[in-house]
Every structure is written in C-alpha cells, then in structure tokens.
Design a protein around this motif. Sequence first.
Motif, PDB file in Angstrom:
ATOM      1  N   ASN A   1       0.840  -1.195   0.000  1.00 20.72           N
ATOM      2  CA  ASN A   1       0.000   0.000   0.000  1.00 20.72           C
ATOM      3  C   ASN A   1       0.886   1.259   0.000  1.00 20.72           C
ATOM      4  O   ASN A   1       1.031   1.934   1.034  1.00 20.72           O
TER       5      ASN A   1
ATOM      6  N   GLU B   1       7.648   0.027   7.572  1.00 25.81           N
ATOM      7  CA  GLU B   1       7.431   0.393   6.171  1.00 25.81           C
ATOM      8  C   GLU B   1       7.084  -0.809   5.302  1.00 25.81           C
ATOM      9  O   GLU B   1       6.725  -0.650   4.143  1.00 25.81           O
TER      10      GLU B   1
ATOM     11  N   GLN C   1       0.583   4.203  -1.036  1.00 22.29           N
ATOM     12  CA  GLN C   1      -0.018   5.483  -0.643  1.00 22.29           C
ATOM     13  C   GLN C   1       0.136   5.719   0.856  1.00 22.29           C
ATOM     14  O   GLN C   1       0.308   6.843   1.294  1.00 22.29           O
ATOM     15  N   LYS C   2       0.056   4.615   1.617  1.00 23.16           N
ATOM     16  CA  LYS C   2       0.208   4.747   3.066  1.00 23.16           C
ATOM     17  C   LYS C   2       1.666   4.544   3.497  1.00 23.16           C
ATOM     18  O   LYS C   2       1.950   4.446   4.695  1.00 23.16           O
ATOM     19  N   GLY C   3       2.552   4.432   2.513  1.00 17.65           N
ATOM     20  CA  GLY C   3       3.974   4.259   2.838  1.00 17.65           C
ATOM     21  C   GLY C   3       4.312   2.865   3.337  1.00 17.65           C
ATOM     22  O   GLY C   3       5.299   2.673   4.033  1.00 17.65           O
ATOM     23  N   VAL C   4       3.464   1.885   2.988  1.00 15.66           N
ATOM     24  CA  VAL C   4       3.756   0.498   3.378  1.00 15.66           C
ATOM     25  C   VAL C   4       3.904  -0.352   2.110  1.00 15.66           C
ATOM     26  O   VAL C   4       3.083  -0.267   1.199  1.00 15.66           O
TER      27      VAL C   4
END
Lengths: 426, 288
Positions: free
Chosen positions: A166, A245, A168-171
């Motif tokens: 994901n 992350e 966008q969420k930095g993961v």
Amino acid sequence: MKKIIVLMLAVLLVTSIFAKITFWTTEVESNRMQRIRALATIFKAQTGIDVEVVPVEENDLLKQIPIAKNAGTLPDVLESGIEPMILLGSQNFLDEDLSTKIINDFGDIYSGAAKLLSNGKDKFYAIPFHAWVQGIWYRKDMFVSQDLGDPITWYNIALAAKVLNNPQKGVYGIILPKKADAYAEQVFTEVALANGARPIDENGNITFNTPEMVEAFRFYKELGKYSKPGFTTVLDALKGYLNGETAMIFYSTYIMDDIAVEEVQKGRINKFNPQLVKNTGFANKMINTRPTSYGQVVALGVTKNANKDEVEKFIKFLMSDKNYVYWVHMAPGGMNPTRKSVAESDAFLDNPVLERYGKAKIAEIIAALDSVERFEFINGKVITDMSKLSANFVIGKAINYMFANDWTPQQTAMWAQKEAEKVLGK
Amino acid sequence: MAVLSLREKDARFGWKLVLPTVILISLLILYPVFYNIYLSFFEVSISDTPNKFVGLQNYKEILFDSSFWKSFGITILFTLTTVIGSILVGLGVALLMNREFPGRNIVRALILLPYVTPLIAIVFAWKYIFLPIDGPLMQFLANFGMNPGNDFVNNPNNAFWVVSIFNIWRNFPFVYLMLLSRLQSIPSDYYEAAEIDGASDWQKFLYITLPELYFVIASVALLRGIWNFYKFDEVYLMSKFANTLPIYIYEKAFSGIPEQGIAAAIATILFIIMISLIGLYVKKVLKW
C-alpha cells in the motif's frame, strides 16, 4: 636451578614480547569490534600473545587477500562466510591440517556445519565458528488482519506481498534486494532452491538457462512489483522493517536483537516499537516444488604461513566457555555456536534477547543448521566454481539488470548463463 | 690525479644535486612501471606456486576481449565528457566571478567547496539527497510530478552519467581557479582599446579573452584528461558499475580469482596509449 628458572622466565618474556598474530574479522561494526578487542586483550593477558584485530568488509574480503598476499601482510587467522573460505581453500591459502585437528579436538561441532567446509577429501578448509539461518521475517498482525497464511510457500509469499502493498500509506509488501551484492544472491538462493534450481549442477555444468531457474527469476521479479522502489539493499530492508514500512523482509537471525532490544533498535531508526517482537513471525523455510532453508556458517580459516601454535591457542580460546558465549552474544540469535556443548549450555541461553524468543525457538534455529542448503554443495560434493560466481556477483548483477532494464526472466537467465560462462572460462 | 676543469666540476656538482631526486623517482615511479611491464608477461600466482611465463598471451587475451574494448570506449567518453564539461562550467563561473559584485569573496570561497570537501563526505551526501522515496531531492521533485521511486544513483544504466556529472561538479572549481587567476592578469587596456573600436562583448570574449586563456585551458585540459582517464576513487565510490577502465583493471586484479598478469598488461597498454597521446597533445596543442 635458580639460573634455569631465570633463563626460562627470560625466554618466556622474550617470546611473549614477540608472539603476535593478526586476525581479520568481518564483524566490522564498532560495538562488535569492541568485544573482539576485549577478547584479544584477555587472551594477551592469559598467554602473552598479542592479537592484532583488523576489520574487513565481507564484500571486500576477496579483494583484500591478494593485496595482502603481495604486500606480505596476510593474516594468521581470518573470520568470514563459507564462499570466501572455500575459494581461499581451493586456492591453497588455508591450512587444512590444523583446521581438521582443531575440529577433531573439540569433538562436538555440529556435523552439518562442518560439512559445509569440507574439502571433499576428509579434511576441512576451516573451522565453523558461528552460524545463522535466513528466512522471511513478517508482521504477524498484518497477516492475521488480512487472513493470510504464513509466508512459506511461493503462493503465500506473492499473495501477501500483493495484498499488503500500500504505497499510498507508505507500506510496501516486501523490501527485496535489487542491487548487485551478496545479499541479493543470498535471497535468490533460497528462492531458487525452493524451485529446485541451481546455477551449477553436480557435473559442473552451468544451468542458469533451465526452466526451473527462469521460473525462479520470474517469481523474484513478481515480488519486485510489490517491493519498495529503488535498488534496495540489506540496510534498507532492515530499517524498513523496523520502521513499519514493510510487511516482509528476507533477513538472517541477526535481526533478532534489532527487533527485541530497545537500544539496538534506537541505534538503527531512532525510535522503538515494543510491540514488534510480539508481532513478528519468522518463516525458516521456503517451498515451491521442494522445501529448502538457507543459512550461513561463519568460519575461522588459518592461513598457510600462520604462527600455528599461537593460532591454535587463540581459536581454542575463542571457542571455549565464557569467551565463546561472550562472542556469540554480540549478536544474540544471529550468531549461534557451532559447538553442541556450548549451544545447549545455560550460559549461552542466559541472554535477554534469547530469553524473549524462548529456548524452543533457539533450538529450532540451531537444529536447522544441519539441513541448510547452498549452491556450493550437492550430495556431499563441493562446487568450488560457485564461489567464483559469487565473488563476481553474477547473480546479484543479473537481478540488478533484470530490474534496471526490465528484462524478462528468460533474458535475465540467458545473461546470467553467458556471464557465468565468461567468468568460469567455459 | 687529473685536475678537473671548472666546467667538469660544475657538471659533477650538478649530478650530486639531482641524484637524490633521480633515486627517488627510480624507486617510486620507474621501478613500479618496469615491474608492471615485467608482470604483464606472466600468469601471476596468488598462492605459493611461482609465476608462469606466458609471453604475449595476456596481451592477446585483452585485445580479443570485448569487455576491455567496451570499457576502453566508456573511459574515453568519460574523459571527454568530464574534461569538456568541467572546462565549460569552470570557464563560465570564472567569467562571472571576474566581475565586481557585493559578497564576491564569500561566493568565490564557496565555489571551492566541492573540490576541498573530503570525497567520501560528498559521495554520501549525493547518495542521500538522491535516495528514492526518502531523499530530499526526490521528495522535492515529486512536487513537480516526478516519480520519487526513481533511483538515479544505483541504477546501473545511469551509472555512467551520474559519475560523469558528479566528476564535473566536483572538479570544475579547479578549472575555475586556474582560469580566474589568468583572467585577472589580462590587461584592461586590451578591452578598452576593443571598446573604442566598437567590439561587442562576444567579440571581446572571442578575440581577447579566449586567446589569452588558450594555454591555461590547454594545460588544464591535459592535466584533467590524465587524471580522469585514470580516475578510480570517485567512480568506484559513486558506482562500481560505471565500467571505466581503472575499475576494470581493479576487478581483474583483485576480485574473484585475481588475474594480475592480465591487469598488468592492461595497465601497460594504457600507459603506452597515454604516453603517445600526451606527446601528441603537447606538440600539437601546447606547441612546446
């Protein structure tokens, strides 16, 4: 009588002044160097033998050896992984007789670990010193919330990487090595062996162009889609995992103190997540067409021109009782003793990190040492050519180019095949 | 004993004076050069077995090795790009810094920073600002719609350009310094006379400044050409995969199973090429 005693003392004093050995270690981090220097000081106090400790980066080791050889500054003992040891051994640099004698004198070294250093003629290139196992470390909490299975099979790993990615969420689903270095080869080894693929077969043929190998590159590239962008390395993986992350990384058991110990974690990322130990799972094997696990034995090699008596004393000093425990506790979980008596001792398990993982987990890790697989060994045979491919980072480069040029798995396999043929002169 | 004439005595004294230098040069430069040439005829053993004489085999192997020619081409391109690049940037900056403006001394000092800062520090700084996702430059560029996941420094396809731009940036202050010192010694009468004749700025640059700078530019180009042709540290630290010849020699000599005889032969070939090129350059361009 008095004269003889005085003479003996004088001789002892003179020899102790001049007795000196040089020890190259690949444990270059400052806190590890501190411990090694402390051990060297204790050794000197006990025996009068001076040990000069020289830190050498593992990736640079094979470059340093010929430089030192030409300069006449080869060490007496060196500590490194199996590949450089086998290469040095096959180039006639190492004293196989002394290593074999020391292994036999101890009598309790795990045979699986020693087997990885066999010269194929009933002797050993070097002495297995400590060992680790590699696998996927993953966020159990993220896996449970998405109802994903443990990342042991190729299918589970790829699915988890995709679902948990994901950006966008930095993961990211995973942080995968993409730079041409030893770490990329380590990770790829586990992937390839799980699919029954090897770069060199039992008869010495180069087999990068097999369907199994192409499939292994395909899987690796697929994982790359859900990986953190950039040509990431081992440090990116470690920091990314500790930072939350990524959901998965390939790492050795060396990560155990980074996950569990506050000050170690703060040293890496400047903050501490106390929940991380509880939320971390470890997949110690990988399966696609067959199961495999990957590990590394770090060995002590004695060079041919070494001061043999002093070296023997030093190695036995390092691998005995509290000295040995003190050494392996510099990376609890990462460095596991290769002597059964020490691995099972209470002194070894008496450590805040090892305690948190529990006796059973530690026993499981150490036991895996008897079943780890590597490209260098097939059915008891040592493939010395593999060390040349490793030294030239053929696999790392292939992976690096695959991502940089967006090569297909076939193109990557063909490139690796040609490069391997060039390196080995075939 | 024969009586020496004054001239002979002078000659002897002269020899005594230069002897330490001759000995030092022989030990530190000539000996390694000849030893390297000697090694290039051997298959050098890194273990205890003695070196094996192979004649011209090493040279033959290199001349038929496509990787060598590829590296050679890259090195020539690297040298041309970086020498021309650093001269153009250095010249531009020197012309600007030759004008009066407030705070000129501070700016002049700041311009030298890339050249005087330790190499390892600036390599790390470059790697950090170019870090994908987290690097400050990439985050800044992301505001303009660029993909912050680009990894400029570590992409093997970019290695050549990253290393070249880095080299120009690091070394232009040297060129700037040389050119500025020459610029300041051009008499202002020339420009005043040209102005009276109605010359434009471009004409003044073309017919006064450039000819006055000719020999400095030519000498700087020679020096930088030699240094960059053999440049190892900057290239290796920024990217091991830029494939220039010094890296190629290093890999041959010290990685995997070292082939030091072959590395020595490559170094000898480069030495011959460089000596011929320098000779030609000095004669034709510097007109010495």
